[in-house]
Design a protein around this motif. Structure first.
Motif, PDB file in Angstrom:
ATOM      1  N   THR A  42      66.232  37.374   7.345  1.00 41.52           N
ATOM      2  CA  THR A  42      65.020  37.022   6.456  1.00 41.52           C
ATOM      3  C   THR A  42      64.738  35.440   7.236  1.00 41.52           C
ATOM      4  O   THR A  42      65.712  34.383   7.641  1.00 41.52           O
ATOM      5  N   ILE A  43      63.405  35.429   6.393  1.00 37.47           N
ATOM      6  CA  ILE A  43      63.085  34.090   7.110  1.00 37.47           C
ATOM      7  C   ILE A  43      62.291  33.190   5.541  1.00 37.47           C
ATOM      8  O   ILE A  43      61.315  34.410   5.056  1.00 37.47           O
ATOM      9  N   SER A  44      62.817  32.223   5.963  1.00 39.18           N
ATOM     10  CA  SER A  44      62.054  31.013   4.643  1.00 39.18           C
ATOM     11  C   SER A  44      60.929  30.654   4.763  1.00 39.18           C
ATOM     12  O   SER A  44      60.078  30.813   6.388  1.00 39.18           O
ATOM     13  N   ARG A  45      60.421  29.948   4.259  1.00 38.48           N
ATOM     14  CA  ARG A  45      59.361  28.581   4.249  1.00 38.48           C
ATOM     15  C   ARG A  45      59.520  28.090   5.426  1.00 38.48           C
ATOM     16  O   ARG A  45      58.518  27.762   6.636  1.00 38.48           O
ATOM     17  N   GLU A  46      61.011  27.880   5.515  1.00 38.89           N
ATOM     18  CA  GLU A  46      61.300  26.597   6.310  1.00 38.89           C
ATOM     19  C   GLU A  46      61.177  26.931   7.723  1.00 38.89           C
ATOM     20  O   GLU A  46      60.800  26.649   8.809  1.00 38.89           O
ATOM     21  N   ASN A  47      61.387  27.882   8.160  1.00 37.92           N
ATOM     22  CA  ASN A  47      61.732  28.615   9.298  1.00 37.92           C
ATOM     23  C   ASN A  47      60.118  28.199   9.956  1.00 37.92           C
ATOM     24  O   ASN A  47      59.690  28.103  11.316  1.00 37.92           O
ATOM     25  N   LEU A  48      58.828  28.774   9.315  1.00 33.48           N
ATOM     26  CA  LEU A  48      58.236  28.965   9.687  1.00 33.48           C
ATOM     27  C   LEU A  48      56.870  27.724   9.313  1.00 33.48           C
ATOM     28  O   LEU A  48      56.549  27.591  10.305  1.00 33.48           O
ATOM     29  N   ASP A  49      57.512  26.449   9.242  1.00 33.29           N
ATOM     30  CA  ASP A  49      56.970  25.547   8.973  1.00 33.29           C
ATOM     31  C   ASP A  49      57.308  24.844  10.796  1.00 33.29           C
ATOM     32  O   ASP A  49      57.297  23.983  10.215  1.00 33.29           O
ATOM     33  N   ALA A  53      53.916  24.726  17.431  1.00 31.19           N
ATOM     34  CA  ALA A  53      52.379  25.317  17.111  1.00 31.19           C
ATOM     35  C   ALA A  53      51.422  25.579  16.133  1.00 31.19           C
ATOM     36  O   ALA A  53      50.494  24.784  16.167  1.00 31.19           O
ATOM     37  N   LEU A  54      52.137  25.103  15.003  1.00 28.51           N
ATOM     38  CA  LEU A  54      51.466  25.622  14.170  1.00 28.51           C
ATOM     39  C   LEU A  54      50.434  24.606  13.382  1.00 28.51           C
ATOM     40  O   LEU A  54      50.432  24.380  12.475  1.00 28.51           O
ATOM     41  N   ALA A  55      50.997  23.070  13.555  1.00 25.04           N
ATOM     42  CA  ALA A  55      51.765  21.535  13.141  1.00 25.04           C
ATOM     43  C   ALA A  55      50.069  21.486  13.104  1.00 25.04           C
ATOM     44  O   ALA A  55      50.096  20.723  12.092  1.00 25.04           O
ATOM     45  N   ASN A  56      49.426  21.824  14.001  1.00 19.36           N
ATOM     46  CA  ASN A  56      47.895  21.264  14.392  1.00 19.36           C
ATOM     47  C   ASN A  56      46.840  22.475  13.401  1.00 19.36           C
ATOM     48  O   ASN A  56      46.440  22.068  14.160  1.00 19.36           O
ATOM     49  N   ASN A  57      47.908  23.014  12.944  1.00 20.74           N
ATOM     50  CA  ASN A  57      46.721  24.319  12.078  1.00 20.74           C
ATOM     51  C   ASN A  57      45.959  23.782  10.547  1.00 20.74           C
ATOM     52  O   ASN A  57      47.253  23.256   9.715  1.00 20.74           O
ATOM     53  N   PRO A  58      45.374  22.890  10.327  1.00 26.57           N
ATOM     54  CA  PRO A  58      44.657  21.423   8.874  1.00 26.57           C
ATOM     55  C   PRO A  58      45.675  23.058   7.811  1.00 26.57           C
ATOM     56  O   PRO A  58      45.297  22.798   6.817  1.00 26.57           O
ATOM     57  N   ILE A  59      44.825  24.488   8.098  1.00 27.47           N
ATOM     58  CA  ILE A  59      45.276  25.154   6.726  1.00 27.47           C
ATOM     59  C   ILE A  59      46.800  26.245   7.155  1.00 27.47           C
ATOM     60  O   ILE A  59      47.152  26.854   6.667  1.00 27.47           O
ATOM     61  N   ARG A  60      47.473  24.716   7.737  1.00 25.29           N
ATOM     62  CA  ARG A  60      48.990  25.631   8.041  1.00 25.29           C
ATOM     63  C   ARG A  60      49.770  26.152   6.855  1.00 25.29           C
ATOM     64  O   ARG A  60      50.596  27.264   6.868  1.00 25.29           O
ATOM     65  N   LYS A  61      49.455  25.744   5.285  1.00 29.52           N
ATOM     66  CA  LYS A  61      50.437  25.859   4.298  1.00 29.52           C
ATOM     67  C   LYS A  61      49.361  27.429   3.969  1.00 29.52           C
ATOM     68  O   LYS A  61      50.292  27.856   3.367  1.00 29.52           O
ATOM     69  N   GLN A  62      48.451  26.873   4.489  1.00 28.36           N
ATOM     70  CA  GLN A  62      47.708  28.556   3.331  1.00 28.36           C
ATOM     71  C   GLN A  62      48.130  30.158   4.107  1.00 28.36           C
ATOM     72  O   GLN A  62      48.712  31.200   4.265  1.00 28.36           O
ATOM     73  N   ILE A  63      48.625  29.521   5.132  1.00 26.31           N
ATOM     74  CA  ILE A  63      49.112  31.020   6.302  1.00 26.31           C
ATOM     75  C   ILE A  63      49.905  30.977   6.096  1.00 26.31           C
ATOM     76  O   ILE A  63      50.376  32.569   6.029  1.00 26.31           O
ATOM     77  N   ILE A  64      51.115  30.317   5.951  1.00 22.27           N
ATOM     78  CA  ILE A  64      52.565  30.605   6.022  1.00 22.27           C
ATOM     79  C   ILE A  64      52.756  31.013   4.376  1.00 22.27           C
ATOM     80  O   ILE A  64      53.584  31.933   3.897  1.00 22.27           O
ATOM     81  N   LEU A  81      57.002  35.703  -2.453  1.00 20.13           N
ATOM     82  CA  LEU A  81      58.491  36.022  -2.941  1.00 20.13           C
ATOM     83  C   LEU A  81      58.552  35.104  -2.074  1.00 20.13           C
ATOM     84  O   LEU A  81      58.511  33.981  -0.956  1.00 20.13           O
ATOM     85  N   GLU A  82      60.526  34.587  -1.849  1.00 20.83           N
ATOM     86  CA  GLU A  82      60.592  33.193  -1.213  1.00 20.83           C
ATOM     87  C   GLU A  82      61.968  33.464   0.111  1.00 20.83           C
ATOM     88  O   GLU A  82      61.387  33.081   0.383  1.00 20.83           O
ATOM     89  N   GLU A  83      61.573  34.841  -0.095  1.00 20.99           N
ATOM     90  CA  GLU A  83      61.943  35.184   1.538  1.00 20.99           C
ATOM     91  C   GLU A  83      61.364  36.420   2.315  1.00 20.99           C
ATOM     92  O   GLU A  83      61.515  37.326   1.465  1.00 20.99           O
TER      93      GLU A  83
END
Lengths: 220, 457
Positions: A42-49, A53-64, A81-83
């Motif tokens: 499974t993937i958690s939010r931290e994995n995506l965080d 390359a996602l770092a410079n997207n302003p709506i990163r949180k919403q996308i994740i 979901l959590e994961e």
């Protein structure tokens, strides 16, 4: 090839039918999933965080958040979901699938509606089916800089003006004292009616085996 | 015993003799003599241009064939999952808006609800695949260079193409390969012989001068042996004595490419066999740095020898490939910091191969050296560009790793290669927020034009 090909095909057949991806695309996504999850199930939010390359997207949180939103799983459930497992990952990705060479007009309509629903869910964070002014302001503020050319007040003003525009288009005979609840999905669709989404909201997959060649010992 | 003299035999002998002579004369005039003097007739460039025209034609035929069958074609040179467009934020948002509303939007200066599309898509793209773009858009079909080893679209080849391919095969293996092998042997043989001869001279200016000339000449012959068409940019930044030349590494040919334009001191491990012979004779003419296998592990010894060499200003600049291994020429990997620790001036060089003519990358786990060289010699040509970047030195308060990364970024940027800097992101945690703010600033700057006109409610 041969036997192993058909076995993996049957395993992914259901996924292929549900999402419309080809076998090759699903395999690529699986590789990517394993890479992101560190070979876990499974993937958690931290994995995506952690994706640089996602770092410079302003709506990163919403996308994740969109990946963990049950509404994007094409079921009628709501909540978060959590994961997520591979199936859910691919389901969310399927919102960005490009239309195949031959899709009928109805199919395109359905795809379009799905994409719009995805974006709508991104704005509507409390799952009540309506984008309120507060929610919309939040998205606009994320998009614009907190420190730069557009200040906090200006960002608010932009959000307010946009809401006003939606309201005036959809409820044209609203009295000045009426309270505009918020943007419903129908209003959202209306505003973005002319927008050609098929080419703007999809990601073009490359149909090639993506194993890279490396010199010397294999690393990744 | 009777000697059977057939007049026919006689004729054949004469013909063979004449053709050999002609061939060798041509070889001498067109290849070896220019190599000695460092001039070029421009034949290789002409050859390259005609090849390109043929490739274009072949590609069109394949595309036509594929369109008839309504299939998607394979794009062999990509190693990404998705295709990303190299457009700017402003352009894309304008595109989105233009496709949406009927208003005439020449300026991107008003906020639209659809702007979020762009960021949403980019975000999901990053999640899907965060190895950044290739330089050329992967959607366009790479032209087929008539080498089946790089073509996956066999089923779309028509009769005409097959004939052309067969002809190409004949030419490459029948004519080009023997020619190149001859040249290669000539070049290497001359190198070994002449450097040994020069080694007999006493140390001094004449010896250095001669050794430089000999090295250059032999490397130029080798370059022609591979039919390498090289374009050198910014030659005013060529490495000078007492410096270290640093380049990205794609194949063993890199050495030949760089050394045919300037004189360097090579660094490496002593091999056995033919390579060993070459190395031993080279070091007689001018000081190269060869290490025994046992010495390679000893970092201090290596560093000491390198710094000793660098301090002696009469010695040639050192040539080092800090990646340590061959990379597939789409990215630049982590540089090993040893050479950046020494404190000498670093001259970065970026080498980029043109993939249209064949893949120069050496996958040493797949092919051995001889196999690789044969493949190189039986391709059409090797086309590459070399950029000499301005020299860099380590700055105050910078450690070797940061310096190495700085040089790497410069090389990657110049060569259009991907700078694979990310190593888990632990150190980059702080950097993340600044990147996000940059995008926000960019977007808001776009909108800021009409802020004064907006009516506040």
């Amino acid at each position: 090839m041969g036997a192993s090909q058909t076995r993996s095909e049957s395993v992914y057949q259901e996924l292929m039918d549900k999402t419309g991806f080809s076998l090759e695309q699903i395999k690529n996504l699986k590789k990517r999933f394993l890479h992101l999850s560190g070979n876990e199930e499974t993937i958690s939010r931290e994995n995506l965080d952690a994706i640089p390359a996602l770092a410079n997207n302003p709506i990163r949180k919403q996308i994740i958040e969109a990946f963990f939103d049950k509404r994007n799983q094409r079921s009628s459930e709501v909540g978060h979901l959590e994961e997520i497992g591979f199936e859910q990952f691919v389901m969310v990705m399927s919102h960005f699938r490009p239309p195949a060479l031959r899709t009928s007009v109805e199919e395109r309509e359905v795809m379009r509606k799905e994409k719009l629903q995805f974006l709508f869910n991104m704005h509507d964070t409390d799952n009540d089916g309506v984008i309120t002014l507060v929610e919309y302001r939040k998205v606009v503020e994320e998009l614009l800089s907190k420190s730069g050319a557009i200040g906090h007040e200006a960002a608010r003003a932009i959000a307010d003006a946009a809401m006003l525009e939606v309201a005036s288009t959809n409820v044209p005979d609203m009295a000045p004292d009426d309270f505009y609840e918020g943007i419903t999905f129908e209003h959202f669709e209306q505003i973005l009616k002319g927008l050609e989404m098929e080419s703007r909201m999809h990601i073009r997959f490359l149909d090639v085996d993506t194993s890279t060649m490396r010199c010397g010992k294999s690393t990744s | 015993m009777e000697l059977f003299f057939n007049p026919f035999d006689n004729l054949v002998c004469i013909l063979l003799g004449i053709s050999f002579t002609v061939w060798f004369t041509l070889l001498l005039v067109f290849i070896i003599v220019p190599a000695i003097f460092g001039v070029s007739f421009g034949i290789r460039r002409l050859y390259m241009k005609s090849l390109l025209k043929i490739f274009e034609w072949a590609t069109l035929r394949i595309e036509r064939g594929a369109k008839e069958k309504n299939h998607q074609l394979y794009k062999p040179y990509s190693n990404a999952i998705i295709a990303k467009e190299p457009t700017s934020l402003e352009e894309e948002i304008k595109e989105i808006r233009r496709s949406g509303s009927n208003r005439d939007l020449d300026s991107a200066s008003e906020f639209e609800m659809s702007d979020i599309f762009y960021f949403a898509r980019r975000g999901v793209e990053s999640i899907m695949d965060d190895e950044v773009t290739k330089r050329f858009s992967a959607e366009e079909l790479e032209s087929w260079n008539l080498l089946t080893r790089s073509n996956y679209n066999f089923q779309y080849i028509s009769m005409r193409l097959t004939v052309l391919w067969g002809l190409g095969l004949l030419i490459r293996y029948g004519i080009l390969l023997p020619l190149r092998v001859t040249l290669a042997f000539t070049g290497v043989g001359l190198l070994v012989f002449l450097t040994s001869v020069i080694g007999l001279l006493p140390n001094g200016r004449i010896k250095n001068f001669l050794s430089q000339k000999v090295h250059l000449m032999c490397y130029r012959i080798c370059v022609r042996a591979l039919t390498a068409i090289i374009t050198y940019h910014d030659s005013e930044n060529k490495p000078k004595n007492g410096g270290i030349c640093v380049a990205n590494h794609t194949s063993p040919i890199d050495v030949i490419i760089l050394a045919s334009d300037g004189c360097y001191a090579m660094v490496g491990q002593i091999h056995g066999g033919l390579m060993g012979v070459i190395q031993k004779s080279m070091v007689k003419a001018c000081p190269h740095i060869w290490f025994e296998r046992s010495e390679v592990k000893d970092r201090h010894l290596v560093a000491k020898r390198l710094s000793d060499h660098v301090e002696d200003k009469s010695k040639l600049p050192i040539l080092i490939f800090p990646e340590g291994t061959c990379i597939n020429n789409t990215s630049v990997m982590m540089f090993k910091k040893g050479s950046f620790d020494i404190g000498a001036t670093v001259y970065p060089v970026a080498i980029k191969y043109d993939p249209r003519f064949g893949d120069a990358f050496w996958n040493s786990s797949k092919f051995g050296m001889v196999n690789y060289l044969l493949r190189m010699m039986s391709s059409w040509a090797i086309v590459c560009s070399v950029w000499y970047l301005p020299p860099m030195s380590r700055e105050e308060g910078e450690d070797a790793v940061q310096f190495a990364n700085r040089v790497k970024a410069a090389i990657a940027r110049q060569g259009g290669l991907v700078d694979l800097l990310w190593d888990g992101g632990l150190k980059r945690a702080k950097v993340k927020d600044t990147f996000k703010e940059e995008q926000q600033k960019l977007y808001s700057k776009m909108l800021v034009g009409t802020q004064e006109d907006r009516s506040r409610s």
